[in-house]
Design an enzyme around this catalytic site. Structure first.
Site, PDB file in Angstrom:
ATOM      1  N   GLU A 236       5.568  -3.410   0.598  1.00  0.00           N
ATOM      2  CA  GLU A 236       5.817  -2.771  -0.940  1.00  0.00           C
ATOM      3  C   GLU A 236       5.034  -1.446  -0.842  1.00  0.00           C
ATOM      4  OE1 GLU A 236       4.695  -1.634  -3.987  1.00  0.00           O
ATOM      5  OE2 GLU A 236       3.728  -3.336  -4.724  1.00  0.00           O
TER       6      GLU A 236
ATOM      7  N   GLY B 136       2.285   2.611   5.560  1.00  0.00           N
ATOM      8  CA  GLY B 136       3.278   2.098   5.796  1.00  0.00           C
ATOM      9  C   GLY B 136       4.189   2.479   7.230  1.00  0.00           C
TER      10      GLY B 136
ATOM     11  N   CYS C 148       1.577  -0.415  -9.208  1.00  0.00           N
ATOM     12  CA  CYS C 148       2.806   0.070  -8.519  1.00  0.00           C
ATOM     13  C   CYS C 148       4.026  -0.011  -9.275  1.00  0.00           C
ATOM     14  CB  CYS C 148       2.930  -0.514  -7.185  1.00  0.00           C
ATOM     15  SG  CYS C 148       3.243  -2.540  -7.280  1.00  0.00           S
TER      16      CYS C 148
ATOM     17  N   ALA D 160       2.284   6.585   3.622  1.00  0.00           N
ATOM     18  CA  ALA D 160       1.730   7.029   5.028  1.00  0.00           C
ATOM     19  C   ALA D 160       1.071   5.842   5.941  1.00  0.00           C
ATOM     20  CB  ALA D 160       0.546   7.935   4.584  1.00  0.00           C
TER      21      ALA D 160
ATOM     22  N   GLY E 249       0.821  -1.216   0.010  1.00  0.00           N
ATOM     23  CA  GLY E 249       0.087  -0.043   0.101  1.00  0.00           C
ATOM     24  C   GLY E 249       0.792   1.081   0.013  1.00  0.00           C
ATOM     25  N   GLY E 250       0.415   2.260   0.513  1.00  0.00           N
ATOM     26  CA  GLY E 250       1.004   3.589   0.486  1.00  0.00           C
ATOM     27  C   GLY E 250       1.886   3.840   1.680  1.00  0.00           C
TER      28      GLY E 250
END
Length: 486
Positions: free
Chosen positions: A261, A246, A295, A244, A241-242
């Site tokens: 990732e 993470g 991605c 932020a 995911g993103g």
């Protein structure tokens, strides 16, 4: 309830029993709607988990791990292989669900289903290949008269958090390896698109996965994710995911294994000695596959000066020829983005770039959640479209003369996964492959090429672990040494 019936209920009857805890599908006092981004039709209402559900799910997964951690690898493989066969039999049902919940065109959705089948099949195969090695203890003084080996053993409870863009196969990339290695799993599927992941779980259960080996918590991450990832009984968190989110996970998880990732901004270098026709077609596909919500999708294309005009003209022509519309139509190339908010974000980024001097080559129109495939040139390097992950159907073209300077520009990002180069010169291919700061280089292929068996993950700040079935299984295992003093 078998998989086919359950799937129809998820899409048609709007069931709310989407929390799987200790083998039981449960409802909650709070629900959320899952909406088709193309026509805003309500597909389902799913239960929203809370902190009490977290405690129950973790306890269930922990009990199941203790019960089944020594289960024969052949039995684990049999379940994964059985689930793959069930999904293959119901390919169209899975593909339609993906298309409805994400807006992914049906042809792309079908390919995702076939990849999921491959991912689970690979997981079944690797379950029986997970072996250690003997250790030569007498290779150093003091180790005489000792023999032994190491094995690879499961970690325990793995929390898997998955995104919307490949809701089925990315869930399979976490569940398959985790179960193959002998772990128990708690799945938190995408809150925008959880339906195909729920169907995957049903397939695993129907194939004979024991109670508690997988638990599912649907709903909004903000309601329960912090205690879930922070639990001392969770051995690993794997997240796609993103950045932020993470950062929040890494902050809350504490001392445990993490695999993340966090996205990318993929560069492509087009040399003037390449097969230009192949380069254009590959870059168009790589830019707009899955509406650019990918991605490893192409985002920046650096084209050598001598072929720039020819590349630009043909790229714009093929981009304008792409069909935008109903994801359930076989004629559609590009469906809607995941929601209108994301489409408006891309619209804003493009508008800002144009107002700052960028030249629009193709696209640039929005209708609801649909944003037309868009190409620009003369985009400033400081624009969001260039320095951030766009995650939408827009690509920027740049003319270059100096390869070293271009490689430096290609590397001028914080997160990367794949890069690519089109050339017929082996020396150029090797130079670019060596000097790009990425985790994978595709030569004469788009950055969005991925084989589910190959190692896959981020480079630079996004480098936390690897997916790709064989490699993910090892991430989800730990060594255990046996040493006997004779």
């Amino acid at each position: 309830m078998n998989l086919a019936v359950k799937a129809k209920c998820l899409v048609a009857s709007k069931t709310e029993a989407t929390l799987l805890i200790d083998g039981q599908w449960l409802s909650s006092d709070k629900t959320m709607q899952i909406v088709n981004p193309f026509d805003n039709a309500v597909l389902a209402n799913v239960a929203c988990a809370n902190e009490s559900h977290v405690a129950l799910a973790v306890a269930s997964a922990k009990r199941a791990f203790e019960t089944y951690k020594h289960q024969a690898s052949s039995e684990r493989a049999q379940v994964l292989r059985g689930a793959a066969e069930l999904i293959a039999e119901r390919l169209e049902l899975f593909a339609t669900t993906i298309a409805k919940e994400t807006g992914k065109p049906i042809q792309a959705a079908r390919k995702e289903v076939t990849r999921c089948v491959n991912t689970l099949t690979l997981s079944a195969e690797e379950a029986t290949r997970l072996t250690g090695e003997t250790i030569k203890f007498d290779s150093f003084a003091g180790g005489e008269n000792r023999i032994g080996h190491y094995d690879l053993v499961p970690l325990g409870v793995v929390v898997a958090i998955t995104p919307f863009n490949d809701p089925l196969n990315l869930a399979a990339h976490k569940l398959g390896p985790a179960l193959a290695a002998g772990n128990s799993v708690i799945l938190k599927p995408s809150q925008q698109a959880p339906l195909s992941a729920l169907m995957l779980v049903e397939a695993l259960l129907e194939a004979g996965l024991p109670t508690g080996r997988i638990n599912v918590l649907t709903g909004s991450a903000r309601d329960f994710a912090n205690p879930l990832v922070a639990s001392k009984d969770v051995a690993m968190v794997t997240y796609t995911g993103g950045e932020a989110s993470g950062k929040i996970i890494a902050n809350k998880a504490g001392i445990k294994k993490l695999a993340m990732e966090l996205g990318a901004n993929s560069p492509v270098i087009v040399m003037d000695d390449c097969d230009l026709e192949k380069a254009v077609a590959s870059c168009v596909s790589g830019s707009f596959w899955a509406v650019g919500q990918n991605c490893i999708g192409v985002q920046r294309i650096y084209i050598q000066e001598r072929v720039y005009d020819a590349f630009k003209a043909e790229f714009a022509k093929q981009t304008c020829a792409l069909s935008v519309g109903d994801p359930l139509s076989d004629a559609t190339d590009v469906g809607p983005m995941i929601n209108e908010t994301e489409a408006k974000r891309i619209e804003s980024w493009v508008s800002t770039a144009i107002s700052n001097g960028a030249n629009l080559l193709a696209g640039g129109q929005r209708e609801g959640a649909c944003y037309s495939p868009t190409a620009l040139e003369c985009v400033d390097e400081s624009e969001s479209l260039v320095c951030q992950e766009a995650f939408g159907p827009v690509v920027s073209l740049f003319k270059f003369t100096d390869l070293d300077e271009t490689i430096a520009l290609a590397n001028n990002i914080d997160f990367s996964i794949h890069g690519a180069v089109f050339t017929n010169n082996i020396n150029t291919a090797m130079k670019v492959s060596r000097e790009l700061d990425v985790a994978g280089v595709m030569v004469n292929d788009s950055t969005d090429y991925r084989l589910d068996a190959m190692p896959f993950g981020g480079a630079k700040r996004g480098s936390l672990g690897r997916e790709g079935v064989k490699f993910a299984i090892r991430e989800m295992s730990q060594t255990k040494v046996f040493c006997m003093h004779l």
